[in-house]
Design an enzyme around this catalytic site. Structure first.
Site, mmCIF file in Angstrom:
data_model
loop_
_atom_site.group_PDB
_atom_site.id
_atom_site.type_symbol
_atom_site.label_atom_id
_atom_site.label_comp_id
_atom_site.label_asym_id
_atom_site.label_seq_id
_atom_site.Cartn_x
_atom_site.Cartn_y
_atom_site.Cartn_z
ATOM 1 N N CYS A 175 83.238 84.918 30.995
ATOM 2 C CA CYS A 175 82.457 85.164 32.207
ATOM 3 C C CYS A 175 82.614 83.981 33.133
ATOM 4 O O CYS A 175 82.011 82.938 32.921
ATOM 5 C CB CYS A 175 80.985 85.366 31.872
ATOM 6 S SG CYS A 175 80.719 86.646 30.667
ATOM 7 N N ASN A 211 88.968 76.208 21.427
ATOM 8 C CA ASN A 211 87.552 76.560 21.446
ATOM 9 C C ASN A 211 87.286 78.026 21.153
ATOM 10 O O ASN A 211 86.168 78.400 20.851
ATOM 11 C CB ASN A 211 86.923 76.181 22.787
ATOM 12 C CG ASN A 211 87.760 76.628 23.956
ATOM 13 O OD1 ASN A 211 88.890 76.171 24.129
ATOM 14 N ND2 ASN A 211 87.241 77.535 24.750
ATOM 15 N N THR A 261 75.735 54.189 36.361
ATOM 16 C CA THR A 261 74.891 53.564 35.343
ATOM 17 C C THR A 261 75.039 54.297 34.018
ATOM 18 O O THR A 261 74.966 55.529 33.969
ATOM 19 C CB THR A 261 73.416 53.589 35.794
ATOM 20 O OG1 THR A 261 73.322 52.862 37.018
ATOM 21 C CG2 THR A 261 72.502 52.976 34.751
ATOM 22 N N THR A 320 84.732 67.830 30.145
ATOM 23 C CA THR A 320 85.262 68.317 31.424
ATOM 24 C C THR A 320 85.638 67.133 32.306
ATOM 25 O O THR A 320 86.745 67.074 32.860
ATOM 26 C CB THR A 320 84.210 69.192 32.145
ATOM 27 O OG1 THR A 320 83.901 70.305 31.309
ATOM 28 C CG2 THR A 320 84.723 69.683 33.494
#
Ligand SMILES: *Cc1c(COP(=O)(O)O)cnc(C)c1O
Length: 404
Positions: free
Chosen positions: A329, A154, A243, A75
Site C-alpha cells: 500500500c 523484508n 542533536t 530509510t
C-alpha cells in the site's frame, strides 16, 4: 476488550522489549542532557551513554565506534549512503548497481539519482529470490561507483550472499552498501569479513524503539567519501547534524546487545516455529513457498495460495492474526508486491500471499492457532466458489465468505 489478533508481522516492526525500555527511561528524565554540551555533568552523562552505545553497536558488526553514524532509521541511512556516495564520487563515475527486490528506501533514492543523470542497473533475482553472482559480475563497468544489495529481504526473508558480493566489489574497487535493517542481530554480520563499506541499520525490527538507526561508514581500506544530506551543527563527524536522541540510542544498543546474546537459542526456537507452521500449511494443496527454503531469516515464512482471492483471504485472516499480504500500500494506490513479482509470481498470486513474521514473543500455541485458522480460511474460500475464485482477475473482489 476483545482479544487482539496474534501479532505475526515482525518484519514491519516489533514491540520494544521491557529490558530495552528500562534502559532508556532514565535518559528521558534525570539524564536528559545534550550529548554535545561539554561544559557540565548533564552533557557528560548523555555523551557517556552515547559513547557506550556506539561501542556496543560497533562490536556487533565488527566495526570501530567512529564508523557508526546515528540516523533516524534505515530509510535515512540508505538515503545518506546512496545519495551521499553518489554526490561525493560523481566525478569518478555515475553508475550504480542495485537489485529489483530492494526496499523502496533503496530503490527510490536510486530512481531519484537517475533523474539527476546517474545510470542505475537493477539486477533481477532468480526464482528463489537470490541474485545470480554472474549477473553482478557482468554489471560492473569502469564508471561503477556503488553496489547496493540488501542483507535480508523484508518480504521473503532471503539472505543475499554478502561475502561473495563484498569480495567482488573489493576486486573491482567499487563501494559496497548493504541495507541490513532486517538482518541486524538476527544473522551474523561482519563488515571486515564481508568487505562491507556502508551498512544501514535500524532498531525497531529488533525490539528496539522506532526512529533510530545508524549507518556504518568505513574509515579505512578504503576510506569512504560521503556528502552529508543534513547540514547543521556538525554532529556525527559532520555527516549527520542534529542533536543526538540519547534515549533512542541507548535503547538501540541495548536491543542489539540482547538480540546478539540470545541469537543462538532464539534462532533455534524461531526455526522450529517457522518449520512447524510451514509443515502444517504445506499439507494443503497448491500452496507455494516464496523465497529460498533455507537461505532466509529464521522467523520468516512467505507463501502464495492459489485458488483464492487475495483480498478475501486477508479479510478472513484479520480477526485472528496480524500478518502482511503481498499487496504494497503506497499512499496513492494498492499494488502487487514488486518482490513477489520479481520471483515470477503472477499478480493474483502476489495478492494471495501471506507474510508471516514470527518473533521473540510468539509462542508455539499461537503458531498452531494461526496455522489452524489459515487452513480453515483457505479451505472455506476454496469451497465457497472455487471456479469464480480461480478465474478472478484482479482485486478488489467481493468478499463471499465470513469465517466463523
Ligand atoms: C524497515 C526497513 C527499512 C526502513 O527502516 P526505517 O528504520 O523504518 O526507516 C529499510 N529497509 C528494510 C529492508 C526494512 O525492512
Amino acid at each position: 476488550m476483545p482479544q487482539r489478533p496474534i501479532y505475526l508481522d515482525c518484519h514491519a516492526t516489533t514491540p520494544v522489549d521491557e529490558r530495552v525500555l528500562e534502559a532508556m527511561l532514565p535518559y528521558f528524565t534525570e539524564r536528559f542532557g545534550n550529548a554535545a554540551s561539554m561544559g557540565h555533568v548533564y552533557g557528560w552523562e548523555a555523551e557517556a551513554a552515547v559513547k557506550q552505545s556506539r561501542e556496543m553497536l560497533a562490536i556487533a558488526v565488527h566495526a570501530s565506534p567512529e564508523e557508526i553514524i546515528f540516523t533516524s532509521g534505515a530509510t535515512e541511512a540508505n538515503n545518506l549512503a546512496i545519495k551521499g556516495v553518489a554526490e561525493a564520487n560523481f566525478q569518478r563515475g555515475r553508475h550504480i548497481i542495485t537489485v529489483v527486490t530492494e526496499h523502496n528506501a533503496v530503490l527510490d533514492p536510486c530512481r531519484y539519482l537517475q533523474s539527476l543523470g546517474f545510470d542505475v542497473t537493477f539486477l533481477p533475482v532468480q526464482g528463489d529470490g537470490l541474485i545470480n553472482l554472474a549477473d553482478l559480475e557482468r554489471a560492473f563497468r569502469p564508471d561503477t561507483i556503488l553496489v547496493s544489495v540488501m542483507a535480508a529481504n523484508n518480504e521473503i526473508g532471503v539472505l543475499q550472499p554478502l561475502s561473495a558480493i563484498g569480495a567482488m566489489c573489493r576486486e573491482h574497487q567499487v563501494l559496497f552498501h548493504t541495507d541490513a535493517a532486517q538482518a541486524i542481530a538476527k544473522v551474523p554480520l561482519d563488515v571486515e569479513a564481508m568487505n562491507i563499506d556502508l551498512m544501514s541499520l535500524t532498531a525497531h525490527k529488533v525490539y528496539g524503539p522506532k526512529g533510530i538507526g545508524a549507518l556504518f561508514v568505513r574509515r579505512r581500506n578504503p576510506r569512504v567519501h560521503l556528502t552529508p544530506q543534513l547540514h547543521g551543527g556538525g554532529h556525527e563527524r559532520g555527516l549527520r547534524s542534529g542533536t543526538l536522541y540519547t534515549p533512542q540510542i541507548v535503547g538501540f544498543a541495548k536491543a542489539v546487545e540482547l538480540a546478539i546474546a540470545e541469537m543462538p537459542s532464539e534462532t533455534r526456537r524461531l526455526l522450529h516455529l517457522r518449520d512447524r507452521l510451514w509443515q502444517t500449511l504445506s499439507q494443503l494443496e497448491d500452496i507455494e513457498l516464496n523465497g529460498h527454503p533455507t537461505q532466509r531469516l529464521p522467523g520468516n515464512l512467505n507463501i502464495s495460495v492459489s485458488g483464492v482471492d487475495g483480498q478475501a483471504l486477508h479479510l478472513g485472516l484479520q480477526p485472528v492474526m496480524a500478518v502482511s499480504s503481498g499487496a504494497a500500500c503506497t499512499s496513492a494506490k494498492v499494488a502487487p508486491s514488486h518482490v513477489l513479482q520479481a520471483l515470477g509470481r503472477s499478480e493474483e498470486l502476489a495478492y494471495a500471499s501471506i507474510r508471516f513474521g514470527i518473533g521473540r514473543f510468539n509462542t508455539a500455541a499461537e503458531i498452531d492457532q494461526a496455522a489452524k485458522w489459515t487452513i480453515a480460511t483457505i479451505q472455506a474460500l476454496r469451497q465457497a466458489n472455487p471456479e469464480a475464485v480461480k478465474n478472478s482477475v484482479s482485486p478488489p473482489y467481493p468478499v463471499q465468505f465470513e469465517p466463523t
